[in-house]
Design a protein around this motif. Sequence first.
Motif, mmCIF file in Angstrom:
data_model
loop_
_atom_site.group_PDB
_atom_site.id
_atom_site.type_symbol
_atom_site.label_atom_id
_atom_site.label_comp_id
_atom_site.label_asym_id
_atom_site.label_seq_id
_atom_site.Cartn_x
_atom_site.Cartn_y
_atom_site.Cartn_z
ATOM 1 N N LEU A 59 39.136 -31.796 -40.398
ATOM 2 C CA LEU A 59 39.125 -32.901 -41.360
ATOM 3 C C LEU A 59 38.192 -32.616 -42.530
ATOM 4 C CD1 LEU A 59 39.168 -35.999 -38.989
ATOM 5 C CD2 LEU A 59 40.976 -35.269 -40.543
ATOM 6 N N HIS A 60 37.021 -32.103 -42.240
ATOM 7 C CA HIS A 60 36.073 -31.842 -43.324
ATOM 8 C C HIS A 60 36.489 -30.644 -44.162
ATOM 9 C CE1 HIS A 60 32.617 -34.412 -41.530
ATOM 10 N NE2 HIS A 60 33.651 -35.113 -41.921
ATOM 11 N N LEU A 61 37.108 -29.652 -43.557
ATOM 12 C CA LEU A 61 37.618 -28.523 -44.347
ATOM 13 C C LEU A 61 38.755 -28.978 -45.258
ATOM 14 C CD1 LEU A 61 37.585 -25.604 -41.761
ATOM 15 C CD2 LEU A 61 36.195 -25.785 -43.836
ATOM 16 N N LEU A 62 39.623 -29.830 -44.743
ATOM 17 C CA LEU A 62 40.705 -30.356 -45.582
ATOM 18 C C LEU A 62 40.150 -31.195 -46.729
ATOM 19 C CD1 LEU A 62 43.308 -31.300 -42.842
ATOM 20 C CD2 LEU A 62 43.612 -29.574 -44.641
ATOM 21 N N LYS A 63 39.193 -32.045 -46.439
ATOM 22 C CA LYS A 63 38.570 -32.841 -47.493
ATOM 23 C C LYS A 63 37.897 -31.928 -48.514
ATOM 24 C CE LYS A 63 37.496 -36.931 -44.713
ATOM 25 N NZ LYS A 63 36.382 -37.737 -44.161
ATOM 26 N N TRP A 64 37.192 -30.916 -48.032
ATOM 27 C CA TRP A 64 36.490 -29.980 -48.912
ATOM 28 C C TRP A 64 37.473 -29.286 -49.848
ATOM 29 C CZ3 TRP A 64 31.288 -29.373 -49.328
ATOM 30 C CH2 TRP A 64 30.830 -28.292 -50.064
ATOM 31 N N ARG A 65 38.614 -28.886 -49.285
ATOM 32 C CA ARG A 65 39.614 -28.139 -50.051
ATOM 33 C C ARG A 65 40.373 -29.019 -51.036
ATOM 34 N NH1 ARG A 65 42.577 -25.880 -53.011
ATOM 35 N NH2 ARG A 65 44.167 -24.334 -52.530
ATOM 36 N N PHE A 66 40.774 -30.209 -50.597
ATOM 37 C CA PHE A 66 41.683 -31.020 -51.399
ATOM 38 C C PHE A 66 41.023 -32.184 -52.136
ATOM 39 C CE2 PHE A 66 44.513 -28.981 -48.308
ATOM 40 C CZ PHE A 66 45.376 -28.353 -49.198
ATOM 41 N N GLN A 67 39.754 -32.399 -51.926
ATOM 42 C CA GLN A 67 39.025 -33.438 -52.644
ATOM 43 C C GLN A 67 37.720 -32.872 -53.201
ATOM 44 O OE1 GLN A 67 38.561 -36.546 -49.709
ATOM 45 N NE2 GLN A 67 40.581 -37.372 -50.107
ATOM 46 N N PRO A 68 37.800 -31.847 -54.044
ATOM 47 C CA PRO A 68 36.574 -31.187 -54.513
ATOM 48 C C PRO A 68 35.633 -32.110 -55.280
ATOM 49 C CG PRO A 68 38.476 -30.407 -55.744
ATOM 50 C CD PRO A 68 38.990 -31.256 -54.627
ATOM 51 N N MET A 69 36.159 -33.124 -55.925
ATOM 52 C CA MET A 69 35.296 -34.025 -56.696
ATOM 53 C C MET A 69 34.533 -35.002 -55.788
ATOM 54 S SD MET A 69 35.779 -32.732 -59.563
ATOM 55 C CE MET A 69 34.949 -33.822 -60.674
ATOM 56 N N LYS A 70 34.955 -35.106 -54.551
ATOM 57 C CA LYS A 70 34.308 -36.033 -53.624
ATOM 58 C C LYS A 70 33.436 -35.305 -52.592
ATOM 59 C CE LYS A 70 37.859 -39.593 -53.846
ATOM 60 N NZ LYS A 70 38.762 -40.439 -53.065
ATOM 61 N N ARG A 71 33.195 -34.021 -52.795
ATOM 62 C CA ARG A 71 32.400 -33.254 -51.835
ATOM 63 C C ARG A 71 31.017 -33.874 -51.675
ATOM 64 N NH1 ARG A 71 34.029 -27.099 -53.669
ATOM 65 N NH2 ARG A 71 36.139 -27.203 -52.786
ATOM 66 N N THR A 72 30.570 -33.934 -50.442
ATOM 67 C CA THR A 72 29.248 -34.486 -50.165
ATOM 68 C C THR A 72 28.446 -33.490 -49.336
ATOM 69 O OG1 THR A 72 29.906 -35.523 -48.088
ATOM 70 C CG2 THR A 72 30.203 -36.840 -50.086
#
Length: 91
Positions: A59-72
């Motif tokens: 889940l976090h890798l997918l978020k990292w890859r596809f939501q770069p502006m929301k990286r935390t």
Amino acid sequence: MSNAQLHDDDFYAWTHEQAELLRAGKFADADIEHIAQEIESMGKTEKRELVSRLRVLMLHLLKWRFQPMKRTASWEASIRVQNGPVRSPQG
């Protein structure tokens, strides 16, 4: 106190007693049925932990890859804990 009763009443003491019996080769005195159940239970627990960690990592890798502006920082920390350092797609 019987093996079964000790297992139910004082699990910690039971584990130490069983370890001593096994190390001494006193297999006939060991609580084989409960030992087998505990080993199976540990295996199931380890498998659940692995599945849970993989789920969080994916889940976090997918978020990292596809939501770069929301990286935390918490995503990055979670990825590092679960899998090691975050790497860019180029290297």
